[in-house]
Write a protein that holds these residues in place. Structure first.
Motif, PDB file in Angstrom:
ATOM      1  N   PRO A 119       0.848  -1.302  -0.028  1.00 36.92           N
ATOM      2  CA  PRO A 119      -0.131   0.140   0.074  1.00 36.92           C
ATOM      3  C   PRO A 119       0.934   1.426  -0.021  1.00 36.92           C
ATOM      4  O   PRO A 119       0.390   2.225  -0.626  1.00 36.92           O
ATOM      5  N   PHE A 120       1.965   1.187   0.623  1.00 34.82           N
ATOM      6  CA  PHE A 120       2.832   2.488   0.695  1.00 34.82           C
ATOM      7  C   PHE A 120       3.573   2.674  -0.586  1.00 34.82           C
ATOM      8  O   PHE A 120       4.123   3.770  -0.658  1.00 34.82           O
ATOM      9  N   ASN A 121       3.532   2.057  -1.704  1.00 33.76           N
ATOM     10  CA  ASN A 121       4.028   2.304  -2.917  1.00 33.76           C
ATOM     11  C   ASN A 121       3.085   3.081  -3.553  1.00 33.76           C
ATOM     12  O   ASN A 121       3.547   4.001  -4.378  1.00 33.76           O
ATOM     13  N   PHE A 122       1.883   3.138  -2.975  1.00 35.51           N
ATOM     14  CA  PHE A 122       0.855   4.038  -3.905  1.00 35.51           C
ATOM     15  C   PHE A 122       0.384   5.294  -2.809  1.00 35.51           C
ATOM     16  O   PHE A 122       0.234   6.247  -3.476  1.00 35.51           O
TER      17      PHE A 122
ATOM     18  N   GLN B  54      10.992  -1.296 -13.981  1.00 37.75           N
ATOM     19  CA  GLN B  54      10.043  -0.446 -13.356  1.00 37.75           C
ATOM     20  C   GLN B  54      10.585   0.999 -13.112  1.00 37.75           C
ATOM     21  O   GLN B  54       9.918   1.687 -12.457  1.00 37.75           O
ATOM     22  N   GLY B  55      11.685   1.331 -13.886  1.00 35.55           N
ATOM     23  CA  GLY B  55      12.392   2.493 -13.379  1.00 35.55           C
ATOM     24  C   GLY B  55      12.938   3.077 -12.131  1.00 35.55           C
ATOM     25  O   GLY B  55      13.342   3.881 -11.923  1.00 35.55           O
ATOM     26  N   GLY B  56      13.072   1.912 -11.279  1.00 28.16           N
ATOM     27  CA  GLY B  56      13.795   2.269  -9.929  1.00 28.16           C
ATOM     28  C   GLY B  56      12.978   2.767  -9.010  1.00 28.16           C
ATOM     29  O   GLY B  56      13.603   3.201  -8.048  1.00 28.16           O
ATOM     30  N   THR B  57      11.786   3.195  -9.179  1.00 23.73           N
ATOM     31  CA  THR B  57      11.179   4.022  -8.143  1.00 23.73           C
ATOM     32  C   THR B  57       9.610   3.561  -8.129  1.00 23.73           C
ATOM     33  O   THR B  57       9.247   3.430  -6.833  1.00 23.73           O
ATOM     34  N   ASP B  58       9.105   2.544  -9.051  1.00 25.64           N
ATOM     35  CA  ASP B  58       7.854   1.901  -8.762  1.00 25.64           C
ATOM     36  C   ASP B  58       8.320   0.416  -8.221  1.00 25.64           C
ATOM     37  O   ASP B  58       8.852  -0.517  -8.747  1.00 25.64           O
ATOM     38  N   PHE B  59       7.911   0.217  -6.884  1.00 22.66           N
ATOM     39  CA  PHE B  59       8.174  -1.139  -6.163  1.00 22.66           C
ATOM     40  C   PHE B  59       7.171  -2.119  -6.154  1.00 22.66           C
ATOM     41  O   PHE B  59       7.181  -3.173  -5.706  1.00 22.66           O
TER      42      PHE B  59
ATOM     43  N   ALA C 247       7.529 -10.607  -4.657  1.00 23.01           N
ATOM     44  CA  ALA C 247       8.125 -11.251  -3.316  1.00 23.01           C
ATOM     45  C   ALA C 247       6.880 -11.766  -2.518  1.00 23.01           C
ATOM     46  O   ALA C 247       7.318 -12.894  -1.762  1.00 23.01           O
ATOM     47  N   ALA C 248       6.031 -11.185  -2.345  1.00 22.99           N
ATOM     48  CA  ALA C 248       4.937 -11.721  -1.702  1.00 22.99           C
ATOM     49  C   ALA C 248       4.247 -13.112  -2.204  1.00 22.99           C
ATOM     50  O   ALA C 248       4.228 -14.115  -1.398  1.00 22.99           O
ATOM     51  N   VAL C 249       4.315 -12.953  -3.328  1.00 23.43           N
ATOM     52  CA  VAL C 249       3.772 -14.383  -3.844  1.00 23.43           C
ATOM     53  C   VAL C 249       4.725 -15.704  -3.706  1.00 23.43           C
ATOM     54  O   VAL C 249       4.567 -16.684  -3.309  1.00 23.43           O
TER      55      VAL C 249
END
Length: 403
Positions: A294-297, A364-369, A376-378
């Motif tokens: 959630p904190f990615n957004f 993903q541009g190094g900024t979008d996690f 990683a979660a899957v």
């Protein structure tokens, strides 16, 4: 644990008493050994940043990360060799030369400024040496403890968490005073003191025996046991994440993993190591989806710290519970061989995790996690699923849910 006691009973009369003063001295020695090896590896972020800005600025992040991926891989890959030697001759033939190799490799790193030089010194040299110290510490502590093996191994493995807190701070402070290469030399001295102390404290419980040439280096027959095979696959996927993932704040994560390496293993000694390992693996994947994605957004530094604390706690428990679970598959006398076979499989996970996740982040541009977080979660939840199956099979075969 009852079955483990029965399996080791035939030789119990010729072994020193379980635990005792020597057993706890070995735990302290294992703590110091992991402090100076696995703990130092937690400072890879400092090295990668400096290398990318200075001597290796012509290489991309993925290429630089291979140095540390190989280093972490070799922490596990030498397991079959180290484990068999420890089972036969004890700790000294592995611990002493590998400790010297660690210090020598850091001294050579302080003189290296080319990619191949850094790769050979810090990647290969320190990785091989650290792997020998790691395996010796884990196996010897596991030999001295049966009833409280989870707690003992957990306390010893806390050394890597302390190192994860101390080494990044130590390096950053010393670099300000004497520069990067001077800081590496001071680190070599620091690691040398830690490993010299470990050499004085870590001792095998099992007496030396004659080398058996017929003993396989990599015991494939172990995977005929379904619960061991599922344990290995499940741990492979979870470790693929925990070694490849650089938690949001490494210091907070390492600090949180200290109680994570003590409290869950202590509970595991009473309610079952497989049960707690499986639960913590599920929580590792769940924490990424609930507390990190959630904190990615909606960015929040406080939220990232909360995630790092939770993730550090549960992932620390996973690392410390691996040895007790592997130990349940046989006797103390062959613990090194079984852990070594397990380690070789896990080393592949460690080798590929860091570069692959770095590649996902770069795409993903190094900024979008988000891609990294979901992957990683899957992977972690899938690994936990295999561990659930392993736990179920083991509990059925023993007729007891405490496994």
């Amino acid at each position: 644990m009852a079955s483990t006691d029965k399996e080791s009973a035939p030789t119990e009369s010729i072994l020193p008493p379980e635990e005792g003063v020597q057993g706890w001295i070995c735990v302290v020695g294992g703590f110091l050994g992991l402090f100076g090896t696995f703990g130092f590896l937690n400072a890879v972020g400092v090295f990668q940043s400096i290398y990318e800005e200075t001597s290796l600025k012509n290489y991309n992040s993925s290429e630089v990360s291979w140095i540390f991926a190989v280093q972490i891989c070799l922490m596990w890959a030498g397991g079959p060799l180290w484990g068999r030697i420890i089972d036969t001759y004890g700790a000294a033939p592995v611990l002493y030369p590998c400790s010297l190799l660690c210090v020598f490799s850091l001294c050579m790193t302080s003189l290296a400024d080319e990619y191949y030089q850094i790769f050979l010194a810090q990647g290969l040299g320190f990785g091989i040496g650290a792997g020998g110290v790691f395996t010796t510490s884990m196996v010897c502590v596991g030999q001295w403890f049966v009833k409280r093996r989870g707690l003992a191994v957990g306390i010893a493995s806390c050394g890597s968490s302390f190192g994860g807190v101390i080494f990044p701070i130590f390096l950053n402070k010393v670099i300000e005073d004497v520069g990067f290469y001077g800081a590496v030399r001071y680190t070599a001295l620091f690691v040398g003191v830690l490993l010299a102390s470990a050499c004085l404290m870590v001792r095998a419980r099992v007496p030396r025996k004659t080398w058996n040439r017929k003993t396989p280096w990599f015991d494939v027959t172990l995977f005929k046991q379904k619960q061991f095979a599922l344990l290995t696959v499940g741990t492979y996927l979870v470790m693929f994440v925990t070694t490849g993932l650089d938690a949001a704040d490494k210091v907070y994560g390492s600090a949180a993993s200290i109680p994570g390496r003590i409290i869950p293993p202590y509970l595991a000694d009473h309610i079952g190591h497989f049960n707690v390992l499986t639960t913590c693996s599920l929580m590792t994947g769940g924490s990424m989806l609930v507390l990190w994605l959630p904190f990615n957004f909606h960015p929040s530094h406080a939220g990232i710290i909360v995630f790092a604390l939770v993730y550090g706690f549960v992932s620390g428990a996973v690392v410390s519970l691996v040895m007790p679970c592997v130990a349940k598959s046989g006797s103390i006398e062959t613990l090194g061989q079984r852990f070594g076979t397990f380690q070789l499989v896990i080393s592949v996970s460690c080798l590929t995790g860091l570069p692959l996740m770095g590649g996902i982040l770069s795409r993903q541009g190094g900024t979008d996690f988000s891609g990294l977080q979901i992957f990683a979660a899957v992977a972690s939840l899938l690994g936990a699923g295999f561990l659930v199956c392993s736990t179920h099979l083991l509990s059925q075969s023993r007729g007891n849910w405490r496994v």
